[in-house]
Write an enzyme that holds these catalytic residues in place. Sequence first.
Site, PDB file in Angstrom:
ATOM      1  N   ASP A  32       0.830  -1.197   0.000  1.00  0.00           N
ATOM      2  CA  ASP A  32       0.000   0.000   0.000  1.00  0.00           C
ATOM      3  C   ASP A  32       0.869   1.255   0.000  1.00  0.00           C
ATOM      4  O   ASP A  32       1.944   1.264   0.599  1.00  0.00           O
ATOM      5  CB  ASP A  32      -0.888  -0.020   1.254  1.00  0.00           C
ATOM      6  CG  ASP A  32      -1.991   1.017   1.201  1.00  0.00           C
ATOM      7  OD1 ASP A  32      -2.323   1.491   0.099  1.00  0.00           O
ATOM      8  OD2 ASP A  32      -2.520   1.366   2.275  1.00  0.00           O
ATOM      9  N   ARG A  76       0.240   7.621  -2.731  1.00  0.00           N
ATOM     10  CA  ARG A  76       0.746   8.668  -1.836  1.00  0.00           C
ATOM     11  C   ARG A  76       2.225   8.953  -2.093  1.00  0.00           C
ATOM     12  O   ARG A  76       2.687  10.095  -1.972  1.00  0.00           O
ATOM     13  CB  ARG A  76       0.517   8.253  -0.381  1.00  0.00           C
ATOM     14  CG  ARG A  76      -0.874   8.604   0.127  1.00  0.00           C
ATOM     15  CD  ARG A  76      -1.174   7.943   1.437  1.00  0.00           C
ATOM     16  NE  ARG A  76      -1.525   6.532   1.256  1.00  0.00           N
ATOM     17  CZ  ARG A  76      -1.701   5.696   2.261  1.00  0.00           C
ATOM     18  NH1 ARG A  76      -1.532   6.091   3.504  1.00  0.00           N
ATOM     19  NH2 ARG A  76      -2.039   4.443   2.019  1.00  0.00           N
ATOM     20  N   HIS A  96       2.905   3.517  -9.014  1.00  0.00           N
ATOM     21  CA  HIS A  96       2.721   2.090  -9.291  1.00  0.00           C
ATOM     22  C   HIS A  96       3.960   1.499  -9.971  1.00  0.00           C
ATOM     23  O   HIS A  96       4.362   0.369  -9.672  1.00  0.00           O
ATOM     24  CB  HIS A  96       1.493   1.873 -10.166  1.00  0.00           C
ATOM     25  CG  HIS A  96       0.198   2.231  -9.488  1.00  0.00           C
ATOM     26  ND1 HIS A  96      -0.115   1.789  -8.225  1.00  0.00           N
ATOM     27  CD2 HIS A  96      -0.852   2.988  -9.911  1.00  0.00           C
ATOM     28  CE1 HIS A  96      -1.315   2.252  -7.894  1.00  0.00           C
ATOM     29  NE2 HIS A  96      -1.777   2.987  -8.887  1.00  0.00           N
ATOM     30  N   GLU A 134     -11.788  -4.875  -5.568  1.00  0.00           N
ATOM     31  CA  GLU A 134     -12.412  -3.566  -5.393  1.00  0.00           C
ATOM     32  C   GLU A 134     -11.692  -2.477  -6.197  1.00  0.00           C
ATOM     33  O   GLU A 134     -12.223  -1.372  -6.368  1.00  0.00           O
ATOM     34  CB  GLU A 134     -12.416  -3.175  -3.911  1.00  0.00           C
ATOM     35  CG  GLU A 134     -13.378  -3.977  -3.042  1.00  0.00           C
ATOM     36  CD  GLU A 134     -12.876  -5.376  -2.733  1.00  0.00           C
ATOM     37  OE1 GLU A 134     -11.645  -5.557  -2.624  1.00  0.00           O
ATOM     38  OE2 GLU A 134     -13.715  -6.288  -2.639  1.00  0.00           O
ATOM     39  N   TRP A 167     -11.293  -2.198  -9.238  1.00  0.00           N
ATOM     40  CA  TRP A 167     -11.979  -1.851 -10.479  1.00  0.00           C
ATOM     41  C   TRP A 167     -12.735  -0.529 -10.348  1.00  0.00           C
ATOM     42  O   TRP A 167     -13.099   0.090 -11.359  1.00  0.00           O
ATOM     43  CB  TRP A 167     -12.947  -2.955 -10.882  1.00  0.00           C
ATOM     44  CG  TRP A 167     -12.283  -4.232 -11.278  1.00  0.00           C
ATOM     45  CD1 TRP A 167     -12.162  -5.363 -10.539  1.00  0.00           C
ATOM     46  CD2 TRP A 167     -11.635  -4.520 -12.533  1.00  0.00           C
ATOM     47  NE1 TRP A 167     -11.474  -6.340 -11.235  1.00  0.00           N
ATOM     48  CE2 TRP A 167     -11.145  -5.853 -12.465  1.00  0.00           C
ATOM     49  CE3 TRP A 167     -11.423  -3.787 -13.706  1.00  0.00           C
ATOM     50  CZ2 TRP A 167     -10.472  -6.468 -13.514  1.00  0.00           C
ATOM     51  CZ3 TRP A 167     -10.751  -4.399 -14.759  1.00  0.00           C
ATOM     52  CH2 TRP A 167     -10.278  -5.718 -14.641  1.00  0.00           C
ATOM     53  N   LEU A 219      11.677 -20.331  -3.869  1.00  0.00           N
ATOM     54  CA  LEU A 219      10.700 -19.406  -3.304  1.00  0.00           C
ATOM     55  C   LEU A 219       9.421 -19.564  -4.100  1.00  0.00           C
ATOM     56  O   LEU A 219       9.443 -19.584  -5.332  1.00  0.00           O
ATOM     57  CB  LEU A 219      11.192 -17.958  -3.396  1.00  0.00           C
ATOM     58  CG  LEU A 219      10.175 -16.876  -3.015  1.00  0.00           C
ATOM     59  CD1 LEU A 219       9.851 -16.942  -1.521  1.00  0.00           C
ATOM     60  CD2 LEU A 219      10.681 -15.481  -3.395  1.00  0.00           C
TER      61      LEU A 219
END
Length: 255
Positions: A26, A30, A43, A73, A75, A137
């Site tokens: 997140d 910002r 992004h 969500e 979208w 991994l």
Amino acid sequence: MTLTSGQKMSEAAPGKLPRHVAIIMDGNGRWAAKRHLPRVAGHRQGVEAVRVIVRAAGEIGIEYLTLYGFSSENWKRPAEEVSDLMGLLRLFIRRDLAELHQNGVQVRVIGDRDHLDADIVALIDEAEALTRENSRLKLQIAFNYGGQNEITSAMRRIAREVKAGNLDPEMITPEIVSGFLDTAGIPDPDLIIRTSGEKRLSNFLIWQGAYSELVFSDALWPDFTPERLREAVDEYCSRSRRFGGLDAPVPDAGS
């Protein structure tokens, strides 16, 4: 406990290293806003952070890493931003798949693929097929994923099995339910990290995270470094996990 540079948590605390770490990435928007940049720039920088953290997780010795890339969500966001996010998934797979495969990373994408473009689904299928046998991994990317949707879909599949006579309702256990989730075959996350200072799960692994340890970092995702990952794992290793029980009693000195 503090790690020295390059030290593995498995060396610092044998048996305490989380097998599965999940991260809610997140703060991209910002991060961009603080620099007066468009959201897509945040992004894109977030994708760079993914590359760094995936490498760091392998170096630490984490077995499973799940990253929350795009929620069901998301979208609701502007169409241009959604298109940019889809493009970044394409770019990540096309540019990084060879390196991930070479480094022994198994790639798996969880979430609803029904609303994704056909070329993205094809890229996901290619990535999963190419890396299926890798084991250093195991990387899960939650894309078009939502925990409530996942559980609802699992309930539908279970109901169909019951209706068909293949499953006795009285035999349904949490283990049975887990087998119908997107994460079937993956251990539940030991540690869930959320960046950007927010303190909520946001519909992420809400079944699987029932007993996960939670660590909240104030760092925005593009600023989340391997050192911060190590700090979060260090915090996990300092905790006592009881799963609803009690700590084992400390014996008396004379016993």
